[in-house]
Scaffold this motif. Structure first.
Motif, PDB file in Angstrom:
ATOM      1  N   THR A  93      19.670  20.592  23.314  1.00 53.69           N
ATOM      2  CA  THR A  93      20.456  19.335  22.943  1.00 53.69           C
ATOM      3  C   THR A  93      19.850  18.337  23.462  1.00 53.69           C
ATOM      4  O   THR A  93      19.043  18.122  24.344  1.00 53.69           O
ATOM      5  N   PRO A  94      20.441  16.864  22.674  1.00 55.26           N
ATOM      6  CA  PRO A  94      19.917  15.721  23.478  1.00 55.26           C
ATOM      7  C   PRO A  94      20.016  15.421  24.947  1.00 55.26           C
ATOM      8  O   PRO A  94      20.879  16.141  25.543  1.00 55.26           O
ATOM      9  N   CYS A  95      18.921  15.023  25.536  1.00 53.31           N
ATOM     10  CA  CYS A  95      18.851  15.016  26.983  1.00 53.31           C
ATOM     11  C   CYS A  95      18.630  13.355  27.807  1.00 53.31           C
ATOM     12  O   CYS A  95      18.426  12.626  26.670  1.00 53.31           O
ATOM     13  N   CYS A  96      18.393  13.732  28.727  1.00 55.05           N
ATOM     14  CA  CYS A  96      18.132  11.954  29.559  1.00 55.05           C
ATOM     15  C   CYS A  96      16.955  12.077  30.573  1.00 55.05           C
ATOM     16  O   CYS A  96      16.840  13.086  31.142  1.00 55.05           O
ATOM     17  N   VAL A  97      16.318  11.041  30.670  1.00 54.96           N
ATOM     18  CA  VAL A  97      15.375  11.189  31.424  1.00 54.96           C
ATOM     19  C   VAL A  97      15.894  10.130  32.833  1.00 54.96           C
ATOM     20  O   VAL A  97      17.084   9.724  32.865  1.00 54.96           O
ATOM     21  N   GLN A 132      24.301 -10.574  22.758  1.00 58.52           N
ATOM     22  CA  GLN A 132      24.878  -9.483  23.134  1.00 58.52           C
ATOM     23  C   GLN A 132      24.347  -8.001  22.783  1.00 58.52           C
ATOM     24  O   GLN A 132      24.876  -7.191  22.519  1.00 58.52           O
ATOM     25  N   ALA A 133      23.046  -8.141  22.956  1.00 61.52           N
ATOM     26  CA  ALA A 133      22.139  -6.950  22.715  1.00 61.52           C
ATOM     27  C   ALA A 133      22.642  -5.888  23.928  1.00 61.52           C
ATOM     28  O   ALA A 133      22.871  -6.305  25.066  1.00 61.52           O
ATOM     29  N   THR A 134      22.447  -4.520  23.747  1.00 65.51           N
ATOM     30  CA  THR A 134      22.700  -3.481  24.874  1.00 65.51           C
ATOM     31  C   THR A 134      21.265  -2.994  25.107  1.00 65.51           C
ATOM     32  O   THR A 134      20.584  -2.709  24.385  1.00 65.51           O
ATOM     33  N   MET A 135      21.225  -2.504  26.405  1.00 67.13           N
ATOM     34  CA  MET A 135      19.846  -1.783  26.687  1.00 67.13           C
ATOM     35  C   MET A 135      19.968  -0.436  26.293  1.00 67.13           C
ATOM     36  O   MET A 135      21.109   0.246  26.268  1.00 67.13           O
ATOM     37  N   GLN A 136      18.945  -0.168  25.730  1.00 64.17           N
ATOM     38  CA  GLN A 136      18.625   1.199  25.445  1.00 64.17           C
ATOM     39  C   GLN A 136      18.797   2.464  26.546  1.00 64.17           C
ATOM     40  O   GLN A 136      18.061   2.121  27.410  1.00 64.17           O
ATOM     41  N   GLU A 137      19.834   3.418  26.194  1.00 65.38           N
ATOM     42  CA  GLU A 137      19.934   4.317  27.475  1.00 65.38           C
ATOM     43  C   GLU A 137      18.780   5.139  27.449  1.00 65.38           C
ATOM     44  O   GLU A 137      17.842   5.362  26.612  1.00 65.38           O
ATOM     45  N   PRO A 138      18.470   5.880  28.632  1.00 64.49           N
ATOM     46  CA  PRO A 138      17.387   6.435  28.989  1.00 64.49           C
ATOM     47  C   PRO A 138      17.316   7.974  28.410  1.00 64.49           C
ATOM     48  O   PRO A 138      17.203   8.920  28.992  1.00 64.49           O
ATOM     49  N   CYS A 139      18.017   7.908  27.142  1.00 63.68           N
ATOM     50  CA  CYS A 139      18.536   9.377  26.589  1.00 63.68           C
ATOM     51  C   CYS A 139      18.131   9.438  25.125  1.00 63.68           C
ATOM     52  O   CYS A 139      18.025   8.469  24.304  1.00 63.68           O
ATOM     53  N   VAL A 140      17.875  10.658  24.910  1.00 64.93           N
ATOM     54  CA  VAL A 140      17.696  11.184  23.428  1.00 64.93           C
ATOM     55  C   VAL A 140      19.100  10.612  22.859  1.00 64.93           C
ATOM     56  O   VAL A 140      20.277  11.051  23.356  1.00 64.93           O
ATOM     57  N   PRO A 141      19.460   9.809  21.752  1.00 63.46           N
ATOM     58  CA  PRO A 141      20.651   9.191  21.126  1.00 63.46           C
ATOM     59  C   PRO A 141      21.592  10.789  20.947  1.00 63.46           C
ATOM     60  O   PRO A 141      21.140  11.666  20.383  1.00 63.46           O
ATOM     61  N   ALA A 142      22.918  10.711  21.420  1.00 66.92           N
ATOM     62  CA  ALA A 142      23.780  11.862  21.606  1.00 66.92           C
ATOM     63  C   ALA A 142      24.144  12.373  20.126  1.00 66.92           C
ATOM     64  O   ALA A 142      24.333  13.570  20.108  1.00 66.92           O
ATOM     65  N   THR A 143      23.779  11.596  19.139  1.00 65.86           N
ATOM     66  CA  THR A 143      23.981  11.888  17.655  1.00 65.86           C
ATOM     67  C   THR A 143      22.890  12.549  16.902  1.00 65.86           C
ATOM     68  O   THR A 143      22.788  12.744  15.729  1.00 65.86           O
ATOM     69  N   SER A 144      21.886  12.672  17.864  1.00 69.79           N
ATOM     70  CA  SER A 144      20.571  13.241  17.270  1.00 69.79           C
ATOM     71  C   SER A 144      20.512  14.535  16.910  1.00 69.79           C
ATOM     72  O   SER A 144      21.346  15.674  17.397  1.00 69.79           O
ATOM     73  N   LYS A 145      19.756  14.991  15.857  1.00 67.37           N
ATOM     74  CA  LYS A 145      19.674  16.200  15.491  1.00 67.37           C
ATOM     75  C   LYS A 145      18.242  17.077  15.837  1.00 67.37           C
ATOM     76  O   LYS A 145      16.986  16.329  15.901  1.00 67.37           O
TER      77      LYS A 145
END
Length: 225
Positions: free
Chosen positions: A21-25, A107-120
């Motif tokens: 599953t998608p994960c985070c660093v 109004q940009a948002t910072m990229q999370e240190p994660c694989v996007p949650a909706t990734s396959k």
């Protein structure tokens, strides 16, 4: 009792056989980046290659990042550019040619240190020797509805360390494809790495940088044209 054991074994087997599953660093890290790819100039309708060496300093908790880059001009010469990005203040401060250029993040948002949650999940491959390499998981994410891009992310299977991130789609009015390769990654940051130089003190966004003595390539890079 026997029935419960069979149910438990079946559950474990299903978990072991499930796709990653998608994960985070980690939320803070430093890494060298090689950015390669290209884009189609929307005005001239000609391809423009992208090859940039960068050093990235990333702190998701502080909502700050710094990028040290070498940008190539149209004549083959290069410029060193240091960009301080503050997502809380919503500004980017770029140090180039002895000048400080401040632009709004809009109004940009910072990229999370994660694989996007909706990734396959795409698959697992071994980087390096098959018997002694690094196991890599790859994912794809369709972000066209929000960012007009499709993304592919590859991370180590044991601790989610980023290996590469590719994206393609329409960005800032131009069709682009770019891949970021992560190397020399460490989970720490130098002291005061986000300290804003004095040259930027008193400079506020949005600063109109069209009149600054910068090359056309740098103005395109900093979105000043």
């Amino acid at each position: 009792m026997v029935k419960e054991v069979f149910v438990l074994l079946a559950t474990v087997a299903a978990a072991l056989g499930a796709d990653p599953t998608p994960c985070c660093v980690h939320h803070q890290f430093t890494a060298d980046l090689l950015e390669v790819g290209g884009k189609i100039n929307p005005i001239l309708a000609v391809p423009e290659p992208i090859t940039i060496q960068s050093r990235l300093y990333y702190d998701y908790d502080a909502k700050k990042q710094r990028v040290d880059r070498v940008v190539e001009n149209d004549d083959g010469t290069t410029n060193n550019v240091t960009i301080y990005v503050d997502y809380t203040e919503q500004v980017a401060r770029s140090i180039v040619g002895g000048k400080c250029v401040v632009t709004s993040l809009k109004q940009a948002t910072m990229q999370e240190p994660c694989v996007p949650a909706t990734s396959k999940f795409v698959g697992t491959r071994v980087l390096g020797p098959a018997t002694n390499g690094v196991s890599i998981n790859s994912f794809t994410a369709d972000l066209t509805k929000v960012l007009n891009v499709t993304m592919k992310v590859s991370v180590t299977s044991d601790d989610c360390t980023p290996v590469s991130v590719s994206s393609y789609g329409v960005m800032e009015g131009a069709f682009q494809e770019i891949t970021y390769f992560f190397t020399n990654l460490v989970y720490s940051l130098p002291h005061q790495v986000f300290h804003i130089p004095a040259i930027c003190h008193g400079v506020h966004a949005p600063l109109v940088g069209r009149d600054l003595p910068l090359s056309p390539a740098l103005k395109r890079y900093l979105n000043l044209q």
